[in-house]
Design a protein around this motif. Sequence first.
Motif, short mmCIF file in Angstrom:
data_model
loop_
_atom_site.label_atom_id
_atom_site.label_comp_id
_atom_site.label_asym_id
_atom_site.label_seq_id
_atom_site.Cartn_x
_atom_site.Cartn_y
_atom_site.Cartn_z
N ALA A 389 46.78 39.44 -12.78
CA ALA A 389 47.50 39.09 -11.54
C ALA A 389 48.18 37.74 -11.68
CB ALA A 389 46.52 39.07 -10.37
N ASN A 390 47.65 36.87 -12.54
CA ASN A 390 48.26 35.56 -12.75
C ASN A 390 49.67 35.69 -13.33
OD1 ASN A 390 48.58 32.77 -13.04
ND2 ASN A 390 47.64 32.77 -15.06
N ILE A 391 49.83 36.60 -14.29
CA ILE A 391 51.15 36.81 -14.91
C ILE A 391 52.13 37.35 -13.88
CG2 ILE A 391 52.40 38.10 -16.67
CD1 ILE A 391 50.69 35.89 -17.81
N PHE A 392 51.71 38.34 -13.09
CA PHE A 392 52.62 38.94 -12.11
C PHE A 392 52.96 37.96 -10.99
CE2 PHE A 392 50.54 42.71 -14.00
CZ PHE A 392 51.67 43.39 -14.41
N SER A 393 52.01 37.09 -10.63
CA SER A 393 52.30 36.10 -9.59
C SER A 393 53.31 35.07 -10.08
CB SER A 393 51.02 35.41 -9.14
OG SER A 393 50.46 34.65 -10.20
N GLN A 394 53.27 34.75 -11.39
CA GLN A 394 54.23 33.80 -11.94
C GLN A 394 55.63 34.41 -11.99
OE1 GLN A 394 53.13 31.45 -15.37
NE2 GLN A 394 50.94 31.72 -14.94
N ILE A 395 55.73 35.73 -12.21
CA ILE A 395 57.03 36.39 -12.15
C ILE A 395 57.59 36.28 -10.74
CG2 ILE A 395 58.21 38.61 -12.35
CD1 ILE A 395 56.25 39.37 -14.53
N THR A 396 56.74 36.48 -9.74
CA THR A 396 57.18 36.35 -8.34
C THR A 396 57.62 34.92 -8.04
OG1 THR A 396 55.58 38.05 -7.74
CG2 THR A 396 56.50 36.74 -5.95
N SER A 397 56.91 33.94 -8.61
CA SER A 397 57.30 32.54 -8.39
C SER A 397 58.65 32.24 -9.01
CB SER A 397 56.23 31.61 -8.99
OG SER A 397 54.98 31.81 -8.36
N LEU A 398 58.93 32.80 -10.18
CA LEU A 398 60.24 32.59 -10.81
C LEU A 398 61.36 33.19 -9.97
CD1 LEU A 398 59.35 33.29 -14.56
CD2 LEU A 398 59.80 31.08 -13.50
N VAL A 399 61.08 34.33 -9.32
CA VAL A 399 62.08 34.92 -8.41
C VAL A 399 62.28 34.02 -7.20
CG1 VAL A 399 62.59 36.91 -6.95
CG2 VAL A 399 61.58 37.26 -9.21
N LEU A 403 65.12 31.45 -10.47
CA LEU A 403 65.34 31.46 -11.91
C LEU A 403 65.48 32.89 -12.42
CD1 LEU A 403 62.74 28.72 -12.90
CD2 LEU A 403 65.18 28.44 -12.42
N LEU A 404 64.88 33.82 -11.71
CA LEU A 404 65.08 35.25 -11.92
C LEU A 404 65.54 35.85 -10.61
CD1 LEU A 404 61.87 36.40 -13.90
CD2 LEU A 404 64.09 35.76 -14.84
N SER A 405 66.29 36.92 -10.68
CA SER A 405 66.70 37.63 -9.47
C SER A 405 66.30 39.09 -9.59
CB SER A 405 68.21 37.51 -9.24
OG SER A 405 68.91 38.14 -10.30
N MET A 406 65.81 39.64 -8.49
CA MET A 406 65.40 41.04 -8.49
C MET A 406 66.62 41.90 -8.17
SD MET A 406 62.38 42.91 -6.31
CE MET A 406 61.11 41.99 -7.15
N VAL A 407 66.82 42.93 -8.96
CA VAL A 407 67.97 43.82 -8.82
C VAL A 407 67.49 45.13 -8.23
CG1 VAL A 407 69.86 44.96 -10.02
CG2 VAL A 407 69.01 42.75 -10.83
N GLY A 408 68.20 45.63 -7.23
CA GLY A 408 67.84 46.90 -6.62
C GLY A 408 66.90 46.71 -5.45
N HIS A 409 66.32 47.80 -4.97
CA HIS A 409 65.47 47.79 -3.79
C HIS A 409 64.01 47.88 -4.19
CE1 HIS A 409 69.00 48.26 -1.24
NE2 HIS A 409 69.40 49.20 -2.06
N ASN A 410 63.14 47.47 -3.26
CA ASN A 410 61.71 47.48 -3.54
C ASN A 410 61.11 48.89 -3.52
OD1 ASN A 410 61.64 44.69 -3.73
ND2 ASN A 410 61.34 44.42 -1.53
N ARG A 417 63.42 45.86 -11.31
CA ARG A 417 64.31 45.42 -12.38
C ARG A 417 64.73 43.99 -12.04
NH1 ARG A 417 66.44 49.43 -15.58
NH2 ARG A 417 68.38 48.28 -15.95
N TYR A 418 64.85 43.16 -13.08
CA TYR A 418 65.14 41.75 -12.90
C TYR A 418 66.37 41.36 -13.71
CZ TYR A 418 60.36 41.65 -11.10
OH TYR A 418 59.23 41.91 -10.39
N LYS A 419 66.86 40.17 -13.42
CA LYS A 419 67.99 39.60 -14.15
C LYS A 419 67.75 38.10 -14.27
CE LYS A 419 72.09 41.12 -13.08
NZ LYS A 419 73.37 41.31 -12.38
N CYS A 420 67.98 37.55 -15.46
CA CYS A 420 67.80 36.12 -15.68
C CYS A 420 69.04 35.36 -15.19
CB CYS A 420 67.55 35.85 -17.16
SG CYS A 420 67.18 34.12 -17.53
N THR A 421 68.83 34.29 -14.41
CA THR A 421 69.95 33.57 -13.80
C THR A 421 70.17 32.18 -14.38
OG1 THR A 421 68.50 32.75 -12.05
CG2 THR A 421 69.65 34.82 -11.63
#
Length: 432
Positions: A389-399, A403-410, A417-421
């Motif tokens: 869960a620590n890894i997935f929470s850090q992905i959410t923090s980057l969004v 620094l990352l953007s989520m592409v598409g709908h939840n 799907r993500y995109k690096c900004t």
Amino acid sequence: MPNLEHPAYPAATLLHLESLVPCRESQVSMLLSIFGERQQFSFPSIFIYGHTSSGKTYVMQTLLNTLQLPHVFVNCVEYFTSRLLLEEILIQLQSYSETEQNSHVPCDTFNDFVRLFKQAVASRELEDQTLYIVLDRAEQLREMEVNILPGFLRLQELTDRNVTVVLLSEIVWELFRPSTGCFEPFTLYFPDYSIGHLQKILSQNYPPEYSADFYAAYINILLGVFYMVCRDLKELQHLAVLNFSKYCEPVVRGEANERDTRKLWKNIEPHLKKAMQTVYLREISSSQWERLQRDDGEPGQLKGLSAHTHMELPYYSKFLLIAAYLASYNPVRTDKRFFLKHHGKIRKTNFMKKHEKTSNHLLGPKPFPLDRLLAILYSIVDIRVAPTANIFSQITSLVTLQLLSMVGHNDQLDGPRYKCTVSLDFIRAIAR
């Protein structure tokens, strides 16, 4: 022929005022018409709006100080509650009273303010002329009690005194108007400065050791570079002062004269490109910036001035961001070759699709699924990483940090799907 004329004020004073507020003569003329003479009742409330650095605060302060009109000037961001705001107005009013009152009088409600305001303006000086209460950053009034804004708009009626309330804001009046209705103020718009106005204003601050034409040519170059990305007068004034010494270097060394525009431009061009990447950022002082300019380096190297290059991220967040960048700018078919030690024999071919001949950095980042991000992460980190869960929470923090953007709908079934900004310079900085 002077642009400002008013029978109540001397011509010399108006001429001096006109020299202090260049490119705002029409707005000052309108305000003088609204104010009228000192002893006349003016409009109860005036709403002045316009974008940042359009001269609202400066024009009002200069106008009231030059004409020596009694006024109270309060910033609503500094005095962010109704009690602080009302008490500050009363404290500033004490300087106009005949008997100095240093005692602090609490003011909890607007009814108390009206009563205390009548006592404060009872002096003969304030009864014979209009008192102006200027509320800067007035959009903060919307966060206070619901009776504060309507009360200020009708303060002349509630107190039966010669007072005018001036509201300065960056947003339009329609976003202020309460749903229950209120007294409508007189609205006045301050438009943005055009490039000609900015050229005229900035050129007035030329150093005495150089000619006005030489400094005007420098301002013309500066606006040619920064006008498309920055029209803030304060920021442009800061940039003009910061880079002028570099512009003058060829003249000081005797390598060029003041009219040799080509040599002067070639000398300052790389430094303006560096400054372009730090517009609005106050990360270093002016002396530090000048020290960096004196250091010889690659023309395009920013030397870590950007705030993003100093961003502190958790250990795995850095690797996640690097993996996201690799996934955004590398085709899927290259993952096996880049991230597997024993990928087998790969057949060489000259066949490339038409769009792959263009650099991926010019095409921009491509979206990638979460599974691919984690697969690249596992391959670039030396130790074994569990998908906790620590890894997935850090992905959410980057969004969240964009620094990352989520592409598409939840609600997509195939996963997010993500995109690096972030840029390549950012990735190089955190990868060190």
